[in-house]
Motif scaffolding. Structure first.
Motif, PDB file in Angstrom:
ATOM      1  N   VAL A  47       0.846  -1.192   0.000  1.00  0.00           N
ATOM      2  CA  VAL A  47       0.000   0.000   0.000  1.00  0.00           C
ATOM      3  C   VAL A  47       0.887   1.251   0.000  1.00  0.00           C
ATOM      4  N   PRO A  48       0.404   2.353  -0.586  1.00  0.00           N
ATOM      5  CA  PRO A  48       1.218   3.581  -0.615  1.00  0.00           C
ATOM      6  C   PRO A  48       1.402   4.162   0.783  1.00  0.00           C
ATOM      7  N   SER A  49       2.517   4.849   0.956  1.00  0.00           N
ATOM      8  CA  SER A  49       2.814   5.433   2.259  1.00  0.00           C
ATOM      9  C   SER A  49       3.324   6.853   2.101  1.00  0.00           C
ATOM     10  N   ILE A  50       3.289   7.575   3.195  1.00  0.00           N
ATOM     11  CA  ILE A  50       3.931   8.881   3.266  1.00  0.00           C
ATOM     12  C   ILE A  50       4.999   8.799   4.345  1.00  0.00           C
ATOM     13  N   GLU A  51       6.014   9.623   4.225  1.00  0.00           N
ATOM     14  CA  GLU A  51       7.109   9.618   5.195  1.00  0.00           C
ATOM     15  C   GLU A  51       7.124  10.950   5.927  1.00  0.00           C
ATOM     16  N   ILE A  52       7.183  10.871   7.246  1.00  0.00           N
ATOM     17  CA  ILE A  52       7.161  12.055   8.101  1.00  0.00           C
ATOM     18  C   ILE A  52       8.306  11.939   9.097  1.00  0.00           C
ATOM     19  N   TYR A  53       9.034  13.023   9.292  1.00  0.00           N
ATOM     20  CA  TYR A  53      10.038  13.049  10.358  1.00  0.00           C
ATOM     21  C   TYR A  53       9.347  13.437  11.659  1.00  0.00           C
ATOM     22  N   GLY A  54       9.593  12.646  12.693  1.00  0.00           N
ATOM     23  CA  GLY A  54       8.952  12.906  13.977  1.00  0.00           C
ATOM     24  C   GLY A  54       9.903  12.642  15.121  1.00  0.00           C
ATOM     25  N   TRP A  55       9.412  12.869  16.318  1.00  0.00           N
ATOM     26  CA  TRP A  55      10.174  12.673  17.543  1.00  0.00           C
ATOM     27  C   TRP A  55       9.378  11.763  18.466  1.00  0.00           C
ATOM     28  N   MET A  56      10.058  11.104  19.354  1.00  0.00           N
ATOM     29  CA  MET A  56       9.380  10.229  20.304  1.00  0.00           C
ATOM     30  C   MET A  56       8.558  11.025  21.320  1.00  0.00           C
ATOM     31  N   PHE A  87      -4.853   5.088  15.126  1.00  0.00           N
ATOM     32  CA  PHE A  87      -3.451   4.735  14.916  1.00  0.00           C
ATOM     33  C   PHE A  87      -3.142   3.349  15.468  1.00  0.00           C
ATOM     34  N   ARG A  88      -2.280   2.636  14.779  1.00  0.00           N
ATOM     35  CA  ARG A  88      -1.659   1.423  15.303  1.00  0.00           C
ATOM     36  C   ARG A  88      -0.285   1.323  14.666  1.00  0.00           C
ATOM     37  N   PHE A  89       0.665   0.699  15.353  1.00  0.00           N
ATOM     38  CA  PHE A  89       1.962   0.486  14.735  1.00  0.00           C
ATOM     39  C   PHE A  89       2.128  -0.990  14.430  1.00  0.00           C
ATOM     40  N   VAL A  90       2.816  -1.253  13.325  1.00  0.00           N
ATOM     41  CA  VAL A  90       2.988  -2.601  12.802  1.00  0.00           C
ATOM     42  C   VAL A  90       4.474  -2.928  12.833  1.00  0.00           C
ATOM     43  N   PHE A  91       4.806  -4.134  13.281  1.00  0.00           N
ATOM     44  CA  PHE A  91       6.204  -4.544  13.389  1.00  0.00           C
ATOM     45  C   PHE A  91       6.287  -6.055  13.268  1.00  0.00           C
ATOM     46  N   GLY A  97       7.809 -14.610  16.041  1.00  0.00           N
ATOM     47  CA  GLY A  97       8.247 -14.970  14.707  1.00  0.00           C
ATOM     48  C   GLY A  97       7.237 -14.649  13.619  1.00  0.00           C
ATOM     49  N   ARG A  98       6.399 -13.663  13.860  1.00  0.00           N
ATOM     50  CA  ARG A  98       5.392 -13.299  12.870  1.00  0.00           C
ATOM     51  C   ARG A  98       5.083 -11.808  12.978  1.00  0.00           C
ATOM     52  N   PRO A  99       4.439 -11.256  11.946  1.00  0.00           N
ATOM     53  CA  PRO A  99       4.055  -9.840  12.011  1.00  0.00           C
ATOM     54  C   PRO A  99       3.020  -9.604  13.096  1.00  0.00           C
ATOM     55  N   SER A 100       3.081  -8.432  13.696  1.00  0.00           N
ATOM     56  CA  SER A 100       2.184  -8.096  14.788  1.00  0.00           C
ATOM     57  C   SER A 100       1.846  -6.613  14.723  1.00  0.00           C
ATOM     58  N   SER A 101       0.818  -6.218  15.455  1.00  0.00           N
ATOM     59  CA  SER A 101       0.463  -4.801  15.525  1.00  0.00           C
ATOM     60  C   SER A 101      -0.049  -4.489  16.921  1.00  0.00           C
ATOM     61  N   ARG A 102      -0.023  -3.223  17.258  1.00  0.00           N
ATOM     62  CA  ARG A 102      -0.515  -2.770  18.560  1.00  0.00           C
ATOM     63  C   ARG A 102      -1.222  -1.430  18.366  1.00  0.00           C
ATOM     64  N   GLU A 103      -2.382  -1.318  18.972  1.00  0.00           N
ATOM     65  CA  GLU A 103      -3.153  -0.080  18.876  1.00  0.00           C
ATOM     66  C   GLU A 103      -2.446   1.037  19.644  1.00  0.00           C
ATOM     67  N   MET A 104      -2.431   2.227  19.046  1.00  0.00           N
ATOM     68  CA  MET A 104      -1.811   3.380  19.688  1.00  0.00           C
ATOM     69  C   MET A 104      -2.860   4.316  20.279  1.00  0.00           C
ATOM     70  N   GLY A 105      -3.976   4.483  19.572  1.00  0.00           N
ATOM     71  CA  GLY A 105      -5.014   5.373  20.055  1.00  0.00           C
ATOM     72  C   GLY A 105      -5.787   6.014  18.921  1.00  0.00           C
ATOM     73  N   THR A 124       3.307   4.992  23.808  1.00  0.00           N
ATOM     74  CA  THR A 124       2.565   3.951  23.092  1.00  0.00           C
ATOM     75  C   THR A 124       3.375   2.682  22.919  1.00  0.00           C
ATOM     76  N   GLY A 125       4.689   2.741  23.100  1.00  0.00           N
ATOM     77  CA  GLY A 125       5.538   1.569  22.917  1.00  0.00           C
ATOM     78  C   GLY A 125       6.152   1.492  21.539  1.00  0.00           C
ATOM     79  N   MET A 126       5.959   2.515  20.738  1.00  0.00           N
ATOM     80  CA  MET A 126       6.508   2.532  19.387  1.00  0.00           C
ATOM     81  C   MET A 126       8.020   2.659  19.435  1.00  0.00           C
ATOM     82  N   LYS A 127       8.704   1.978  18.534  1.00  0.00           N
ATOM     83  CA  LYS A 127      10.162   2.034  18.407  1.00  0.00           C
ATOM     84  C   LYS A 127      10.522   2.584  17.029  1.00  0.00           C
TER      85      LYS A 127
END
Length: 145
Positions: A47-56, A87-91, A97-105, A124-127
């Protein structure tokens, strides 16, 4: 199908200049209207994405404003602020040993204090290296008024 490890350490603060704060990092944001993307589609860049510079230490509302400026406010029919972003982050989970996601809010663009708009990314636990999946929905309650 092979996945590379995307979970790395968080950026460290700049010791030389305290006014600068933590280092910015690149956030890949995958967005879709009214539904979430599939986890494998996000990790394989289907899927298409956009790239944003951000801070923790930025809030979900600040991230939502960046996303809205690049996606919603570019078109005339979507310029109203009555949007909800989920929002959710995917990792790739190294332990399972598999793809996972976690809800951020969820964030409402018309009011940063509603839902989790004041939540920081580091809470949120995002890395660094995690990908953000955003579901953009119109706030139907406010649009009816």
């Amino acid at each position: 199908m092979s996945f590379t490890s995307s979970r790395s350490q968080s950026p460290v603060s700049s010791e030389s200049d305290p006014a600068v704060g933590p280092c910015p990092f690149l956030i890949q944001v995958y967005h879709q209207f009214d539904t979430k993307n599939h986890i494998l589609d996000v990790l394989e860049d289907v899927v298409p994405s956009i790239e944003i510079y951000g801070w923790m230490n930025m809030t979900l509302y600040e991230l939502a404003v960046f996303i809205a400026e690049t996606t919603l406010f570019q078109q005339e029919n979507t310029k109203h602020p009555e949007w909800m972003l989920q929002f959710r982050f995917v990792f790739h989970d190294q332990f399972k040993g598999r793809p996972s996601s976690r809800e951020m809010g969820t964030v409402c663009l018309h009011n940063p204090k509603l839902f989790q708009g004041t939540k920081l990314l580091k809470v949120t636990g995002m890395k660094c290296g995690d990908r953000v999946d955003v579901c953009i929905k119109p706030n139907k309650i406010r649009l009816r008024k």
